[in-house]
Design an enzyme around this catalytic site. Structure first.
Site, mmCIF file in Angstrom:
data_model
loop_
_atom_site.group_PDB
_atom_site.id
_atom_site.type_symbol
_atom_site.label_atom_id
_atom_site.label_comp_id
_atom_site.label_asym_id
_atom_site.label_seq_id
_atom_site.Cartn_x
_atom_site.Cartn_y
_atom_site.Cartn_z
ATOM 1 N N ARG A 18 -24.632 -3.150 8.883
ATOM 2 C CA ARG A 18 -24.133 -4.724 8.548
ATOM 3 C C ARG A 18 -24.242 -5.604 9.633
ATOM 4 O O ARG A 18 -24.409 -7.039 9.561
ATOM 5 C CB ARG A 18 -22.783 -4.742 8.032
ATOM 6 C CG ARG A 18 -22.524 -3.628 7.034
ATOM 7 C CD ARG A 18 -21.044 -3.735 6.417
ATOM 8 N NE ARG A 18 -20.970 -4.739 5.641
ATOM 9 C CZ ARG A 18 -19.820 -5.249 4.793
ATOM 10 N NH1 ARG A 18 -19.044 -4.319 4.832
ATOM 11 N NH2 ARG A 18 -19.871 -6.196 4.360
ATOM 12 N N GLU A 28 -18.611 -6.750 11.458
ATOM 13 C CA GLU A 28 -19.511 -6.038 12.140
ATOM 14 C C GLU A 28 -20.451 -6.929 12.997
ATOM 15 O O GLU A 28 -20.984 -6.752 14.078
ATOM 16 C CB GLU A 28 -20.246 -4.838 11.370
ATOM 17 C CG GLU A 28 -19.395 -3.564 11.178
ATOM 18 C CD GLU A 28 -18.762 -4.144 9.661
ATOM 19 O OE1 GLU A 28 -17.844 -3.160 9.297
ATOM 20 O OE2 GLU A 28 -19.138 -5.209 9.169
ATOM 21 N N LYS A 51 0.904 -1.173 -0.129
ATOM 22 C CA LYS A 51 -0.068 0.109 -0.058
ATOM 23 C C LYS A 51 0.835 1.355 0.137
ATOM 24 O O LYS A 51 1.784 1.333 0.808
ATOM 25 C CB LYS A 51 -0.895 -0.018 1.425
ATOM 26 C CG LYS A 51 -2.086 0.991 1.172
ATOM 27 C CD LYS A 51 -3.035 0.659 2.509
ATOM 28 C CE LYS A 51 -4.031 1.828 2.194
ATOM 29 N NZ LYS A 51 -5.047 1.355 3.501
#
Length: 641
Positions: A403, A375, A289
């Site tokens: 969610r 979640e 990244k």
């Protein structure tokens, strides 16, 4: 001011078909130019930088090998989609990224045929790709016709159960499908859990190094046209497989790991699997990244989310603020409560930095839990802690809490477990747009029996609400607060628990009462000041609680005023609907009360500045002023003046 980078080959790319006409050497040059263009564009707009820099070579390779948009390329979460947007005909609009009427910061079906599936929440790509594969095999009509389906999913997104549900189903159906696992050891925060450790083992040591050497010679195994190369391709396919037992048990052919920044590896492997695959294939690529831009590579979050910045130095151009952020106030307040009570814990779903729990974790490392992008698990994990006698705070963004809603209902509310929900990013959030707006939490939380729902009008109120939640043991409790900085009010040294279900009067007035719920209170006060100049002084009240409602306050306002207007930064069905229900039950409307409820409109509001989004929603001070004048009859007021 830095000059725009020179991009002679990229200038020829108006759509991915241009990439498919280039040599491998030219594609390597395009990748370099694409990285420079991405950095330059994001430096002017801000946005998600590091994720896109990590997939530059992968973006070029996928579009060069697959026939997009006929082949559907689906980016999971799509934080990393900026290079994809540049090569799919949107380069001339990249400097409008995340702005009003500009490009979305995520993939968006209405924006381009090269965005077959919109995404901003994680772990949806494999399910969607499998759906496209089934539609293709059943002959569904599409324009362009359906070809291959390719999902690009990050290692962080693989911590969510939905990814495995999709892989389990795909392995069962045995549809031709490609999943590219973009493994960069970094989603938004460092990854957690057994999956991260498993992926690390797959490319640790000799096997990865041996494959790197093998793949560089792979081109010789792939004569064009691909005729007698079938046997050799099969051998290559075997040689690149160095692990991946878990994925193979789920029914996927596993290929990798390969260097995601080396086109000499990416191109032949992608060409091979495209030619040979007859079922689901997982291609494991290793990337970094922020790759290729030192300020991003060295940043703690690898340049995940940045403001506008100087390309040379990487210094971000953030406006200074004297007010603390709501998130920081929450974290500092929770630390105070946890210092007093050793039973307090905190749970987050892959957002320790975003929720402020990184600060809490530094102070109490054994009492803060990052469960990954999960979640549903986070909510039930917190419920289990509560059932076991702890006092968990479950800190999740409003948009992500959606969610875990079934778990909020089934595992928390029905059992009346004292889970404390800290709902960050409540309301409109600006540049992230509709996918990240916290529009629905009041409506979906306040309709649950036994749930206490609060909203902080300012940062001081948030501190008190953290204390209120810490002290509350009679069932679940939730408090919501917005993104960004507070209003600059004086802060109490410690939070004081509020009386459950009791609001407060901010200003006494006549004729009209403005009943605010949450962080629009500052706009209500500003509207009142403008109205006072016109001879109208409204009563202002801060409800604090949507559930239980302060019945006495609501009924008093109705009895003493011609009109009551509720103001909230949430969807219809929330606070105002509960007030209207109370008034209807008590027969208040029979006595001629004028009641209006100012809520978010019944639309998804696209990205813009928060101020512009509030204007679209008609929730700014001038909108509140106009609503009062309308309800009280402007002409009549003018005559009285």
């Amino acid at each position: 001011m830095s000059q725009s980078p020179a991009t002679p080959l990229l200038d020829r790319v108006s759509d991915p078909s241009a990439l498919r006409r280039m040599s491998d050497a030219e594609l390597r040059q395009v990748a370099g130019e694409l990285r420079a263009e991405t950095i330059d564009a994001v430096s002017q707009t801000g946005g998600h930088l590091g994720a896109g820099l990590g997939v530059v070579e992968l973006t070029v390779a996928l579009h060069a090998v697959f026939d997009t948009p006929r082949d559907r390329l689906i980016w999971d979460v799509s934080h990393q989609c900026y290079p994809h947007k540049i090569v799919t005909g949107r380069r001339d609009r990249m400097r409008t990224l995340r702005q009003k009427d500009g490009l979305s910061g995520f993939t968006k079906r209405s924006e381009s045929p090269f965005d077959p599936f919109g995404a901003a929440h994680s772990s949806t790509s494999i399910s969607a790709a499998l759906g496209f594969a089934v539609a293709r095999d059943l002959g569904a009509p599409a324009d362009p016709p359906l070809g291959d389906a390719i999902a690009v999913i990050g290692d962080g997104a693989m911590s969510a159960g939905m990814a495995y549900e999709a892989m389990n189903n795909a392995g069962h159906l045995k549809k031709r499908l490609f999943v590219v696992l973009n493994d960069n050891e970094m989603s938004i925060a460092p990854p957690t859990g057994a999956m991260s450790a498993y992926l690390s083992r797959l490319y640790a040591g000799a096997p990865f190094q041996e494959f790197k050497a093998a793949a560089k010679g792979a081109v010789s195994l792939l004569p064009e046209p691909f005729q007698e190369g079938a046997r050799r391709a099969k051998e290559l396919f075997k040689s690149v497989t160095v692990g991946g037992t878990m994925f193979e048990e789920l029914g996927f052919s596993y290929v990798g790991p390969i260097d995601g920044h080396d086109l000499d590896q990416l191109l032949p492997v992608l060409r091979t699997v495209k030619a040979r695959a007859d079922g689901p294939v997982l291609i494991h690529v290793i990337t970094k990244k922020g790759k290729g831009y030192a300020p991003a590579e060295t940043a703690a979050d690898k340049g995940h989310g940045v403001a506008r910045f100087d390309v040379v130095t990487g210094v971000q151009k953030k406006a200074p603020s004297n007010a603390p952020s709501y998130t920081k106030v929450f974290a500092e307040s929770l630390i105070q409560e946890a210092e007093r009570d050793p039973l307090i814990t905190a749970v987050t779903a892959a957002m320790p930095d975003g929720t402020g729990l990184d600060l809490v974790g530094k102070r109490f490392p054994g009492r803060v839990f990052d469960v990954g992008i999960a979640e549903q698990h986070a909510v039930t994990f917190a419920a289990g802690q509560a059932a076991g006698g702890l006092k968990p705070f479950c800190a999740i963004y409003s948009t992500f809490l959606q969610r875990g809603y079934d778990q909020v209902v089934h595992d928390v509310a029905i059992q009346r477990l004292p889970v404390r929900f800290a709902i960050d990013r409540a309301g409109l959030v600006g540049a992230d747009g509709a996918t990240h707006a916290g529009a629905f939490d009041v409506a979906f939380m306040a309709n649950l029996p036994g749930m206490v729902v609060m909203a902080a009008a300012d940062e001081a109120e948030l501190r008190h609400m953290v204390a209120t939640a810490a002290a509350h043991d009679d069932g679940p409790i939730a408090f919501r607060y917005p993104r960004g900085e507070g209003t600059g009010v004086d802060m109490p040294e410690r939070g004081i628990p509020l009386e459950i279900g009791k609001g407060r009067i901010i200003q006494e007035g006549k004729r009209v009462a403005l009943l605010s719920f949450g962080a629009r209170l500052s706009e209500v006060v500003a509207a009142s000041e403008a109205l006072s100049a016109k001879g109208i002084t409204p009563t202002i009240a801060d409800a604090r609680f949507a559930k239980p409602l302060d019945r006495d306050l609501c009924l008093r306002l109705a009895a003493e005023h011609e009109a009551v207007i509720t103001i909230e930064e949430g969807a219809v069905g929330g606070f105002g609907s509960h007030v209207a229900q109370l008034y209807a039950e008590e027969g208040v409307f029979d006595h001629g009360l004028k009641f209006r409820s100012m809520v978010l409109p019944d639309i998804f509001i696209d990205q813009a500045s928060p101020r512009d989004m509030w204007s679209v929603a008609a929730l700014n001070a001038e909108d509140i002023e106009a609503k009062v004048l309308s309800v009280l009859d402007v002409a009549q007021i003018g005559k009285r003046a």
